[in-house]
Design a protein around this motif. Structure first.
Motif, mmCIF file in Angstrom:
data_model
loop_
_atom_site.group_PDB
_atom_site.id
_atom_site.type_symbol
_atom_site.label_atom_id
_atom_site.label_comp_id
_atom_site.label_asym_id
_atom_site.label_seq_id
_atom_site.Cartn_x
_atom_site.Cartn_y
_atom_site.Cartn_z
ATOM 1 N N GLY A 147 27.540 43.680 86.773
ATOM 2 C CA GLY A 147 28.576 43.916 87.770
ATOM 3 C C GLY A 147 28.011 43.941 89.180
ATOM 4 O O GLY A 147 28.580 43.336 90.111
ATOM 5 N N ARG A 155 29.790 39.103 80.715
ATOM 6 C CA ARG A 155 30.379 39.311 82.034
ATOM 7 C C ARG A 155 30.022 38.159 82.980
ATOM 8 O O ARG A 155 30.867 37.700 83.762
ATOM 9 N N HIS A 169 32.645 35.075 84.633
ATOM 10 C CA HIS A 169 32.869 35.135 86.071
ATOM 11 C C HIS A 169 33.233 33.757 86.631
ATOM 12 O O HIS A 169 32.698 32.738 86.201
#
Length: 491
Positions: A265, A356, A360
């Motif tokens: 993140g 993740r 993206h």
């Protein structure tokens, strides 16, 4: 009656745009290397062709574009390119991580990590134009587009690598880069984590990158580190992109090392913030293990390290570093030193971070496969079917349309590959036919040289290149020169 070269009938089309596919089934006609016509299935009964394939129950998508490869010499030496066409890849981008086969004039053995491309005997391209000519003569089964490697340029002009280049050396490197850009190179790549590039300063890279903007080229980088200081390494990359006024692509983005797990993140937030001011993107591969040469900076005891090859101790390939160290009665660092030069797989990422990054909007897919490794990481054979099967169908990380876009249309836009990456009338007929219910990777870490299942057929420039597990005898791959830059590609 209308005559075409090939007909593909009764297919569902996922067109590479990212949009959800249109309802119904379609017939697609190919002629002159391009997609000549698309019509609802059965609506064009007058279409005829010498070759027809019934794609009932299957998806037709743009051929996949492997944006991160080290196939530089293999497209010439092994033009069948089975590891790539067998997973639906129709274009490979070579010259990544600062490593390229051209322009190169060796003074001895290829320095690490250029040895990933093969021994000294395979480096026969002192100019980029010579490399283009060799690819076109070999006519591999896939298209080839190329970056120019920073480490390759350093090896041409520097007496040693443990220092920054002088202004004169940067100027000489820049001259060779300009020749490559004049002959269609996509841009410049760096591999700043490797010992033979680590001593280069940001100013060296900035100076070398200065011809890129005028050519409409780009800059890609294997960051100086993917471990704890990754954000600092990303800032350095942003600075080079800003100075050169060109798009930046961060290669195989990852959070490496257990102490870094959970930071995806943070890393992606950094990219999002940078994208407000400059074009930035990344590629990634769909595995939680990396693979490269034996790198002492990555040797540690809290991850599994699997040795794939070793020049001084070839009999040790296929064992973990811990097993080898125990057999020799030394610690893992000493064992790694003794094994160099060699190759290894490092199990150094977390699954949550990988998912993740893959999901993206800034990321596209590249295999980073190492075709000259005798025990290659399975990403060489399985990356693209793994995205379709494991991550899209099974895990739901991406929709099928999103997954295809990250492997075709978005990649073509980023790397300025004109009229490729979409199933669109008039565009080049690089296509893959697959079964969305069964497609999956089969290659494993212990048995990596296995083609995927569920890939029914592949066309390259309108020519059937792979069908039902077999590379077809007629190759139609071309060298792809850099096309015009699409300003919306990094939006």
């Amino acid at each position: 009656m209308t005559q075409y070269d090939n007909l593909i009938r009764n297919v569902r089309i996922v067109d590479g745009s990212g949009d959800e596919p249109a309802a119904g089934r379609f017939d697609v006609a190919l002629a002159g290397g391009r997609i000549a016509a698309i019509a609802p299935a059965g609506a064009a009964d007058g279409w005829q062709a010498g070759a027809q394939i019934d794609g009932s129950g299957q998806v037709l998508a743009p051929g996949f574009i492997d944006v991160h490869t080290h196939d530089d010499t293999n497209v010439i030496r092994t033009p069948d390119m089975l590891p790539k066409v067998s997973q639906g890849i129709t274009t490979v981008i070579v010259g990544n991580c600062g490593i390229s086969a051209s322009p190169v004039t060796l003074k001895g053995n290829p320095p690490d990590p250029m040895n990933l491309l093969g021994p000294a005997s395979v480096f026969g391209y002192p100019t980029f134009a010579a490399y283009v000519a060799a690819v076109e003569q070999a006519q591999p089964a896939v298209n080839v587009a190329a970056l120019v490697g920073h480490t390759a340029l350093r090896s041409n002009h520097m007496d040693r690598f443990d220092r920054p280049a002088t202004e004169a050396e940067v100027a000489a490197m820049r001259g060779q880069l300009q020749e490559a850009l004049d002959h269609g190179a996509l841009g410049l790549s760096t591999g700043l984590a490797y010992p033979n590039a680590y001593a280069s300063t940001p100013e060296e890279v900035m100076g070398l990158a200065e011809p890129l903007a005028a050519a409409g080229a780009l800059y890609t980088t294997h960051l100086r580190t993917e471990f704890a200081a990754i954000l600092d390494a990303m800032e350095e990359a942003y600075a080079v992109g800003k100075h050169a006024r060109v798009p930046l692509i961060i290669s195989h983005l990852k959070c490496a090392g257990p102490e870094n797990w959970g930071r995806a993140g943070e890393v992606l937030d950094s990219i999002d913030a940078a994208r407000r001011w400059q074009p930035v993107a990344c590629d990634c591969y769909p595995y939680t293990a990396s693979s490269t040469t034996i790198d002492l900076k990555q040797v540690r005891d809290d991850i599994e390290i699997f040795i794939t090859w070793s020049d001084p101790h070839p009999q040790m390939a296929g064992q973990t570093l811990k097993e080898i160290a125990a057999a020799w009665g030394v610690d893992t660092m000493e064992a790694a030193r003794r094994l160099q030069p060699g190759g290894a797989v490092y199990h150094n990422m977390s699954a949550a971070d990988l998912e993740r990054i893959l999901a993206h909007p800034s990321s596209v897919v590249g295999s980073d496969g190492l075709p000259n490794d005798p025990n290659p990481h399975p990403r060489l054979w399985g990356s693209f079917p793994r995205v379709l099967g494991h991550f899209s169908r099974d895990r739901g990380v991406l929709t099928l349309a999103q997954a295809v876009r990250k492997m075709s249309g978005q990649s073509a836009e980023r790397f300025a590959l004109a009229e490729r990456g979409l199933v669109r009338e008039g565009w080049w007929a690089d296509l893959v036919l697959f079964d969305p219910e069964t497609v999956r990777d089969v290659a494993t870490f212990t048995d990596p040289k296995q083609p995927a299942v569920g890939i029914a057929a592949v066309w390259v420039n309108g020519q059937l290149s792979y069908r039902d597990g077999v590379v077809q005898p007629a190759h139609a791959g071309r060298f792809l020169r850099r096309g015009p830059r699409n300003q919306a590609a990094f939006a």
